[in-house]
Write an enzyme that holds these catalytic residues in place. Structure first.
Site, PDB file in Angstrom:
ATOM      1  N   ASP A  48      38.850  34.434  50.032  1.00  0.00           N
ATOM      2  CA  ASP A  48      38.724  35.577  49.117  1.00  0.00           C
ATOM      3  C   ASP A  48      39.700  35.505  47.946  1.00  0.00           C
ATOM      4  O   ASP A  48      40.161  36.529  47.438  1.00  0.00           O
ATOM      5  CB  ASP A  48      38.923  36.920  49.868  1.00  0.00           C
ATOM      6  N   GLN A  82      35.959  29.770  52.266  1.00  0.00           N
ATOM      7  CA  GLN A  82      37.157  30.250  52.992  1.00  0.00           C
ATOM      8  C   GLN A  82      38.426  29.736  52.290  1.00  0.00           C
ATOM      9  O   GLN A  82      38.396  29.523  51.096  1.00  0.00           O
ATOM     10  CB  GLN A  82      37.115  29.874  54.483  1.00  0.00           C
ATOM     11  N   LYS A  94      37.401  32.362  44.278  1.00  0.00           N
ATOM     12  CA  LYS A  94      36.974  30.994  43.939  1.00  0.00           C
ATOM     13  C   LYS A  94      35.710  30.990  43.085  1.00  0.00           C
ATOM     14  O   LYS A  94      35.581  30.175  42.175  1.00  0.00           O
ATOM     15  CB  LYS A  94      36.704  30.188  45.216  1.00  0.00           C
ATOM     16  N   GLY A 143      31.498  34.603  51.133  1.00  0.00           N
ATOM     17  CA  GLY A 143      30.928  35.599  50.231  1.00  0.00           C
ATOM     18  C   GLY A 143      31.518  35.356  48.860  1.00  0.00           C
ATOM     19  O   GLY A 143      32.672  35.686  48.613  1.00  0.00           O
ATOM     20  N   HIS A 144      30.760  34.718  47.996  1.00  0.00           N
ATOM     21  CA  HIS A 144      31.275  34.356  46.678  1.00  0.00           C
ATOM     22  C   HIS A 144      30.627  35.255  45.617  1.00  0.00           C
ATOM     23  O   HIS A 144      29.419  35.230  45.432  1.00  0.00           O
ATOM     24  CB  HIS A 144      30.985  32.878  46.394  1.00  0.00           C
TER      25      HIS A 144
HETATM   26  P1  IMP Z   1      34.135  33.056  61.259  1.00  0.00           P
HETATM   27  O1  IMP Z   1      34.226  32.059  60.159  1.00  0.00           O
HETATM   28  O2  IMP Z   1      33.040  34.072  61.036  1.00  0.00           O
HETATM   29  O3  IMP Z   1      34.058  32.434  62.608  1.00  0.00           O
HETATM   30  O4  IMP Z   1      35.490  33.922  61.249  1.00  0.00           O
HETATM   31  C1  IMP Z   1      36.750  33.348  61.589  1.00  0.00           C
HETATM   32  C2  IMP Z   1      37.852  33.926  60.720  1.00  0.00           C
HETATM   33  O5  IMP Z   1      37.673  33.489  59.376  1.00  0.00           O
HETATM   34  C3  IMP Z   1      37.865  35.462  60.650  1.00  0.00           C
HETATM   35  O6  IMP Z   1      39.207  35.888  60.507  1.00  0.00           O
HETATM   36  C4  IMP Z   1      37.104  35.762  59.385  1.00  0.00           C
HETATM   37  O7  IMP Z   1      37.432  37.021  58.831  1.00  0.00           O
HETATM   38  C5  IMP Z   1      37.579  34.618  58.504  1.00  0.00           C
HETATM   39  N1  IMP Z   1      36.631  34.273  57.443  1.00  0.00           N
HETATM   40  C6  IMP Z   1      35.478  33.600  57.562  1.00  0.00           C
HETATM   41  N2  IMP Z   1      34.893  33.440  56.359  1.00  0.00           N
HETATM   42  C7  IMP Z   1      35.704  34.022  55.472  1.00  0.00           C
HETATM   43  C8  IMP Z   1      35.663  34.153  54.040  1.00  0.00           C
HETATM   44  O8  IMP Z   1      34.747  33.679  53.353  1.00  0.00           O
HETATM   45  N3  IMP Z   1      36.709  34.810  53.481  1.00  0.00           N
HETATM   46  C9  IMP Z   1      37.754  35.288  54.200  1.00  0.00           C
HETATM   47  N4  IMP Z   1      37.838  35.182  55.521  1.00  0.00           N
HETATM   48  C10 IMP Z   1      36.823  34.551  56.152  1.00  0.00           C
END
Ligand code: IMP
Length: 430
Positions: free
Chosen positions: A14, A226, A17, A41-42
């Site tokens: 977040d 991420q 990017k 989520g971009h």
């Molecule tokens: P998962 O990727 O859904 O398995 O989540 C694992 C961890 O990564 C959690 O803390 C999510 O909130 C975090 N996470 C996954 N994708 C994002 C992203 O695009 N932005 C911020 N945090 C993310």
């Protein structure tokens, strides 16, 4: 050196990017996603329009650019097709310029059910995942029982594999209420059949496509999802995502050679946020934290969850520089700090009475880390209309320079002072 760049988040995701990718896409021909899935989520704002991307590379809104979803992505086909529909509705043509690797693994409904069940099983120690089935889909991939997009080409083989996988998933499942979720096999198969017709035209050997694209002089831009500290190896394990989010993964996740990569650009938010659980040394749970969340609109673009907010942590970003080899840094959301009287930067940690400048490798140490701050004066004025570095107040340029100095002097490429494309100040060149 190759002219191709990777864009990587230097914190916990977040970082903004998508806006920087959108800016860099002007100089690229092909934009490539290489890891993660619809957990990303971009968001890109162009004039009055706002686009949120989860799987389609955000470069798609730039006419004429090619977008590729690489093999390293775990692919929720329904989510992808919904995004395509939204784009078409908004007048963005994807015809002949959006390709998906046949080697990418599918995220199926039982992966989402497993994601929920694992989280439930962890109780208070839950990760706080996005619930998009990412971990279970990657687990199937490395356990060598996953189903890949290319498997959809042979419908009978796909169905055989699907029946085995869903049976094994159901065995592993308990719902939050303790029972087995209602996974109607026939309806999932029906959905997959419908998806297949629409999806197959997008599917190709994208590694070969990228090889030929580069050979013919096209410039590639790799879009990380991420952030560095959600990397399954280098991040704050186990509070991480299930892919490698650091720069090295662009090669394996897109199927390109290391020689393809020219440089890596790190995206840093002017403060720090985290969504989900896990240690966060500079977290602010006071009014300043609430202020940052409200002004920065720090709510997840995938799940809508409020993000935890805190001061800029240079110990983290130094580690991100080490891991990714950033050639340039782009700083986002500087305007969110406009109203603060003073702004803190974490320069090092204190752990068990000792000063530590290097990011700890164990979560236990990180949990005990107390941030040591340098306090900078705020600029107390609206900078969202500034177009040049010289228009920024001195306190703001001092803040940028301080961060640059603390982070191995990696030059700042640009500073973002608002969500719109126009609210970007170019500082250095690439
Ligand atoms: P998962 O990727 O859904 O398995 O989540 C694992 C961890 O990564 C959690 O803390 C999510 O909130 C975090 N996470 C996954 N994708 C994002 C992203 O695009 N932005 C911020 N945090 C993310």
């Amino acid at each position: 050196m190759a002219n191709n760049s990777i864009v990587i988040g230097a914190q916990w995701g977040d970082e903004g990017k998508a806006k920087v990718i959108d800016y860099l896409t002007e100089r690229a021909d092909v934009v490539v996603r290489f890891q993660g899935g619809s957990n990303a989520g971009h968001t890109v704002s162009v004039g009055d329009s706002k686009y949120v991307f989860h799987l389609v590379p955000s470069g798609i809104i730039n006419p004429g650019k090619i977008c590729v979803v690489g093999n390293g992505v775990v692919f929720d086909a329904e989510a992808f097709l919904e995004e395509v529909d939204e784009l078409v509705k908004a007048g963005v043509s994807v015809e002949g310029r959006l390709f998906v690797s046949d080697l990418a693994h599918l995220v199926l409904p039982y992966h989402k059910a497993l994601d929920a069940a694992f989280e439930f099983g962890l109780g208070a120690a839950k990760i706080g995942t996005t619930g998009r089935g990412i971990g279970p889909a990657y687990a199937d991939k490395v356990s060598r029982v996953g189903i890949r997009i290319g498997d959809l080409r042979d419908w009978n083989a796909f169905c055989r594999r699907f029946v085995e996988n869903i049976a094994s998933a159901v065995k592993r499942l308990t719902t939050p209420e303790g029972g087995v979720p209602d996974l109607d096999e026939d309806s999932i198969v029906d959905r997959c059949y419908k998806i297949r017709q629409r999806l197959l035209p997008f599917v190709k050997d994208t590694a070969y496509y990228l090889f030929e694209a580069e050979r013919s002089g096209k410039r590639l831009l790799f879009e990380g999802a991420q952030g560095t500290f959600l990397d399954v190896d280098h991040g704050t394990y186990p509070f991480v995502t299930s892919s490698n989010t650091t720069a090295g993964s662009a090669c394996s996740g897109a199927g390109v050679s290391p020689q393809t990569i020219g440089n890596c650009i790190g995206i840093v938010k002017a403060y720090t946020t985290r969504v989900g659980n896990g240690p966060f040394p500079t977290e602010l749970t006071d009014d300043t934290g609430f202020h940052l969340r409200a002004v920065g609109n720090e709510f997840g673009s995938t799940t809508g969850r409020p993000r935890r907010c805190g001061w800029f942590d240079s110990v983290m970003v130094r580690k991100a520089v080490q891991l990714n080899g950033f050639a340039r840094i782009a700083m986002t959301k500087l305007d969110v700090l406009n109203d603060l009287d003073e702004i803190k930067i974490c320069t090092k940690y204190e752990i068990d009475g000792k000063t530590v400048e290097q990011f700890p490798t164990t979560i236990q140490e990180l949990e005990r880390a107390k941030p040591v701050y340098e306090i900078m004066p705020g600029w107390k004025q609206d900078i969202s209309g500034c177009k040049k570095l010289s228009e920024l107040p001195t306190a703001a340029t001092n803040y940028i320079s301080k961060i640059q100095k603390l982070c191995y002097d990696v030059p700042v490429l640009l500073v973002s002072v608002g969500p719109d494309r126009e609210q970007t100040i170019e500082v250095a060149s690439l």
